[in-house]
Design an enzyme around this catalytic site. Structure first.
Site, mmCIF file in Angstrom:
data_model
loop_
_atom_site.group_PDB
_atom_site.id
_atom_site.type_symbol
_atom_site.label_atom_id
_atom_site.label_comp_id
_atom_site.label_asym_id
_atom_site.label_seq_id
_atom_site.Cartn_x
_atom_site.Cartn_y
_atom_site.Cartn_z
ATOM 1 N N ASP A 79 0.862 -1.184 0.000
ATOM 2 C CA ASP A 79 0.000 0.000 0.000
ATOM 3 C C ASP A 79 0.896 1.230 0.000
ATOM 4 O OD1 ASP A 79 0.064 1.028 3.062
ATOM 5 O OD2 ASP A 79 -0.078 -1.165 3.048
ATOM 6 N N ASP A 168 -9.593 3.305 5.796
ATOM 7 C CA ASP A 168 -8.488 3.280 6.758
ATOM 8 C C ASP A 168 -8.938 4.026 8.004
ATOM 9 O OD1 ASP A 168 -6.166 3.573 8.194
ATOM 10 O OD2 ASP A 168 -4.998 4.483 6.577
ATOM 11 N N GLU A 170 -8.064 4.344 11.937
ATOM 12 C CA GLU A 170 -7.020 4.022 12.902
ATOM 13 C C GLU A 170 -6.716 5.243 13.754
ATOM 14 O OE1 GLU A 170 -2.910 4.203 11.329
ATOM 15 O OE2 GLU A 170 -3.831 3.928 9.344
#
Length: 280
Positions: A79, A168, A170
């Site tokens: 990624d 994503d 986090e």
């Protein structure tokens, strides 16, 4: 009596000297250094838009660069974000990388300027590719960020070469880990993003997260495991305990310091299974 006054004066002078020396040492301390971090000193907040996958994993959730168990069938991936710039995709292909995710957006304020080269270049060398969105739940709503993502490179097509978009979610690199949200509010925000992405593309988005963050900020909510594939972040020899609701992972980010550019990941299956997954 005079000697007592001299002793007291000397002691005060020494104390002032030591205090001045301590102040000078603190002022000259590099706040980006390991010593500063170990001392608990604040580190500079990164520029908005510069966040990338796994930015907080090594700091919060384990050691980086640990060798990985290679016994299971897997397919290697990477990624990337603007941090990598223009990527030499042919080099990655020759090293065995067969899939890639490129950061497309963050919040509703940032588009990765390298996304066309990263997203298109990985496809051109034969990889299965996808796009990811770095969530900032403290700036705008989940549905608004899903729209922004889809409108700026986060869509999906049924061509056996495009992976579903990834959320994503986090640690917040710009402030409090949970973006100032309660667990209930965080779950609602994530649900709003996922529902809008599904409505726009027809696919369930992948959720990228770490078990410790998910536990802290959602209370280890189990409600997305039956619909949304899990991309687990853990820099260790095994994936460890998964978040509630998932009995297995689809992808695993196992290091941010792999042998080639970008974070390195493993798809839980063969290259043929990867293409099947991409088709939905």
């Amino acid at each position: 009596m005079e000697s007592v006054r001299i002793s007291i004066t000397a002691a005060i002078s020494r104390s002032r000297f030591l205090a001045a020396g301590l102040l000078l040492a603190v002022c000259s301390l590099d706040l980006n250094s390991p010593a500063a971090s170990a001392a608990g000193e604040p580190v500079p907040v990164p520029v908005r838009g510069s966040a990338r996958m796994g930015m907080g994993v090594a700091a919060h959730d384990g050691q980086d660069g640990v060798p990985v168990d290679t016994r299971a069938t897997h397919t290697e991936g990477v990624d990337v974000s603007s941090h990598q710039g223009n990527v030499a995709w042919s080099t990655l292909w020759n090293s065995g990388v067969r899939w890639a995710y490129a950061k497309a957006t963050e919040g509703t304020y940032y588009k990765n300027p390298y996304h066309p080269q990263q997203y298109g270049g990985s496809y051109d060398v034969g990889m299965v590719r996808g796009a990811y969105h770095f969530a900032t739940p403290d700036t705008t709503g989940g549905a608004a960020q899903a729209d922004y993502f889809v409108d700026h490179g986060g869509g999906w097509s049924e061509d056996a070469r495009t992976l579903p978009g990834a959320l994503d979610i986090e640690w917040n690199p710009y402030g409090p880990s949970c973006y100032g949200k309660s667990r209930a509010a965080m779950i609602t925000w994530i649900r709003d993003f996922l529902n809008r992405y599904k409505a726009r593309t027809g696919r369930d988005a992948v959720i990228y997260t770490a078990t410790s963050w998910w536990t802290e900020c959602t209370g280890n909510y189990a409600g997305f495991g039956s619909t949304n594939p899990l991309w687990i972040a853990r820099y260790a020899s095994t994936v460890g305990t998964l978040p509630a609701g998932w009995s297995s992972y689809t992808m695993w980010q196992y290091t941010s310091s792999g042998p080639t550019v970008g974070d390195h990941d493993r798809f839980n299956g063969s290259a043929d299974r990867l293409r099947t997954f991409s088709r939905g």
